[in-house]
Design a protein around this motif. Structure first.
Motif, short mmCIF file in Angstrom:
data_model
loop_
_atom_site.label_atom_id
_atom_site.label_comp_id
_atom_site.label_asym_id
_atom_site.label_seq_id
_atom_site.Cartn_x
_atom_site.Cartn_y
_atom_site.Cartn_z
N GLN A 73 0.86 -1.19 0.00
CA GLN A 73 0.00 0.00 0.00
C GLN A 73 0.89 1.23 0.00
O GLN A 73 1.74 1.39 0.88
CB GLN A 73 -0.90 0.03 1.24
CG GLN A 73 -1.83 -1.15 1.39
CD GLN A 73 -2.60 -1.08 2.69
OE1 GLN A 73 -3.19 -0.06 3.04
NE2 GLN A 73 -2.60 -2.19 3.44
N ASP A 173 3.83 0.10 8.54
CA ASP A 173 3.38 -1.24 8.89
C ASP A 173 3.89 -2.15 7.79
O ASP A 173 4.41 -1.67 6.77
CB ASP A 173 1.85 -1.31 9.02
CG ASP A 173 1.37 -2.56 9.76
OD1 ASP A 173 2.22 -3.37 10.16
OD2 ASP A 173 0.14 -2.72 9.93
N VAL A 176 2.99 -1.17 4.24
CA VAL A 176 2.27 0.11 4.23
C VAL A 176 3.30 1.24 4.21
O VAL A 176 4.03 1.45 5.18
CB VAL A 176 1.36 0.26 5.47
CG1 VAL A 176 0.65 1.60 5.46
CG2 VAL A 176 0.35 -0.88 5.51
N ALA A 181 -1.16 6.40 3.18
CA ALA A 181 -1.57 5.00 3.33
C ALA A 181 -1.66 4.62 4.80
O ALA A 181 -2.57 3.88 5.20
CB ALA A 181 -0.59 4.09 2.59
N ALA A 182 -0.75 5.14 5.62
CA ALA A 182 -0.75 4.82 7.05
C ALA A 182 -1.96 5.43 7.75
O ALA A 182 -2.60 4.78 8.60
CB ALA A 182 0.53 5.33 7.70
N ARG A 184 -4.86 6.12 6.47
CA ARG A 184 -6.05 5.35 6.07
C ARG A 184 -6.03 3.97 6.73
O ARG A 184 -7.06 3.47 7.18
CB ARG A 184 -6.08 5.19 4.55
CG ARG A 184 -6.16 6.48 3.75
CD ARG A 184 -7.44 7.25 3.98
NE ARG A 184 -8.62 6.46 3.61
CZ ARG A 184 -9.87 6.85 3.85
NH1 ARG A 184 -10.10 8.00 4.47
NH2 ARG A 184 -10.88 6.10 3.48
N HIS A 185 -4.86 3.36 6.79
CA HIS A 185 -4.71 2.01 7.33
C HIS A 185 -5.04 1.94 8.82
O HIS A 185 -5.74 1.03 9.26
CB HIS A 185 -3.26 1.55 7.08
CG HIS A 185 -2.91 0.23 7.69
ND1 HIS A 185 -3.38 -0.98 7.20
CD2 HIS A 185 -2.11 -0.08 8.75
CE1 HIS A 185 -2.89 -1.96 7.93
NE2 HIS A 185 -2.11 -1.46 8.88
N TYR A 186 -4.56 2.90 9.58
CA TYR A 186 -4.72 2.85 11.03
C TYR A 186 -5.96 3.59 11.54
O TYR A 186 -6.62 3.12 12.47
CB TYR A 186 -3.49 3.45 11.71
CG TYR A 186 -2.28 2.55 11.73
CD1 TYR A 186 -2.28 1.36 12.45
CD2 TYR A 186 -1.12 2.89 11.04
CE1 TYR A 186 -1.16 0.54 12.49
CE2 TYR A 186 0.00 2.08 11.07
CZ TYR A 186 -0.02 0.90 11.80
OH TYR A 186 1.08 0.08 11.83
N ASN A 188 -8.37 5.45 9.30
CA ASN A 188 -9.40 5.70 8.29
C ASN A 188 -9.63 7.20 8.09
O ASN A 188 -10.78 7.67 7.94
CB ASN A 188 -10.72 5.02 8.68
CG ASN A 188 -11.65 4.86 7.49
OD1 ASN A 188 -11.20 4.72 6.34
ND2 ASN A 188 -12.96 4.89 7.73
N SER A 213 2.40 -0.96 16.68
CA SER A 213 1.12 -0.65 16.04
C SER A 213 0.63 0.70 16.53
O SER A 213 0.69 1.00 17.72
CB SER A 213 0.08 -1.73 16.37
OG SER A 213 -1.21 -1.33 15.92
N SER A 215 -2.60 1.66 15.96
CA SER A 215 -4.00 1.49 16.33
C SER A 215 -4.18 0.62 17.56
O SER A 215 -5.20 0.69 18.25
CB SER A 215 -4.78 0.88 15.15
OG SER A 215 -4.23 -0.37 14.78
#
Length: 245
Positions: A73, A173, A176, A181-182, A184-186, A188, A213, A215
């Protein structure tokens, strides 16, 4: 009448004759080696100049991870679309003197040497050079090339451009890459909408994105996040963000 016998004519020593082709071959190898070195240096010079305004399309590590994972991503986002607090958080976490050095933080290097090399001393500029132009892994060749390219990047790119590229190529990540991208990934959200807490969480995982992490933070990440929030506020207050604000 007796005649004095002629002495046999000495043949020419073959050593110089054999040495001449060897010397010619060495000179030829050295000439070609010099051309290769100059060619590589010229290629890097062109890339450094181009990437001062063009976005790097992909790097070696991303290609390796894409081959390993099947896909990655990544979504490049311009500096104007990154929350300002994200830049301050990254600097607070990775390179608090980013605006004050020319690519190498000598104080951090001396501290790392004093601690036996157990502490990292790479600046954001060095990490950009590694991520964009070189490869991951420890080797004297990579460090030497990093040492030569970092001043060139500092000379040609603005500090804001260095930080923009850093935030777009950093791994957050497994697979990622980049702050958009990060985000959105963690969380949104888009990179421009990151809150101070979210930005600090992302910065907190940068040294070990596969082991931490944003999140689901560990106690270590929570503590580091609090420290980064404080550091980002300090950097904004004392003007150490002036080069990329």
């Amino acid at each position: 009448m007796a005649t004095t016998p002629k002495k046999p004519r000495k043949g020419k020593d073959p050593a110089p004759l054999l040495a001449a082709p060897a010397r010619f071959a060495r000179r030829r190898v050295l000439r070609w080696a010099g051309r290769v070195v100059l060619g590589v240096a010229g290629l890097f010079a062109v890339l450094v100049l181009l990437f001062s305004f063009l976005n790097p399309p992909v790097n070696i590590y991303q290609l390796q991870e894409s081959a390993r994972l099947g896909a990655v991503q990544r979504d490049w986002v311009a500096w104007e679309n990154i929350a300002p607090v994200m830049g301050r958080s990254a600097v607070a976490a990775e390179d608090a003197n980013f605006c004050l050095h020319w690519g190498f933080d000598m104080n951090a290097i001396r501290a790392a040497v004093a601690q036996g090399g157990n502490r990292g001393a790479s600046t954001i500029s060095q990490q950009v050079v590694k991520n964009v132009f070189l490869w991951h892994g420890r080797s004297w060749l990579r460090k030497a090339m990093e040492g030569m390219l970092t001043p060139a990047v500092e000379l040609i790119w603005s500090k804001q451009r260095i930080l923009e590229v850093y935030l777009n190529v950093a791994e957050f990540d497994e697979g990622v890459f980049g702050v958009q991208a990060a985000a959105r990934h963690y969380f949104n959200v888009n990179a421009r909408d990151l809150s101070p807490l979210q930005a600090a969480r992302l910065a907190a995982i940068l040294p070990d994105p596969k082991g931490r992490s944003a999140s689901n933070p560990s106690n270590f990440v929570r503590n580091r996040t609090r420290s980064i929030i404080s550091g980002a506020e300090t950097i904004g207050a004392d003007g150490r963000d002036s080069c990329f604000r």
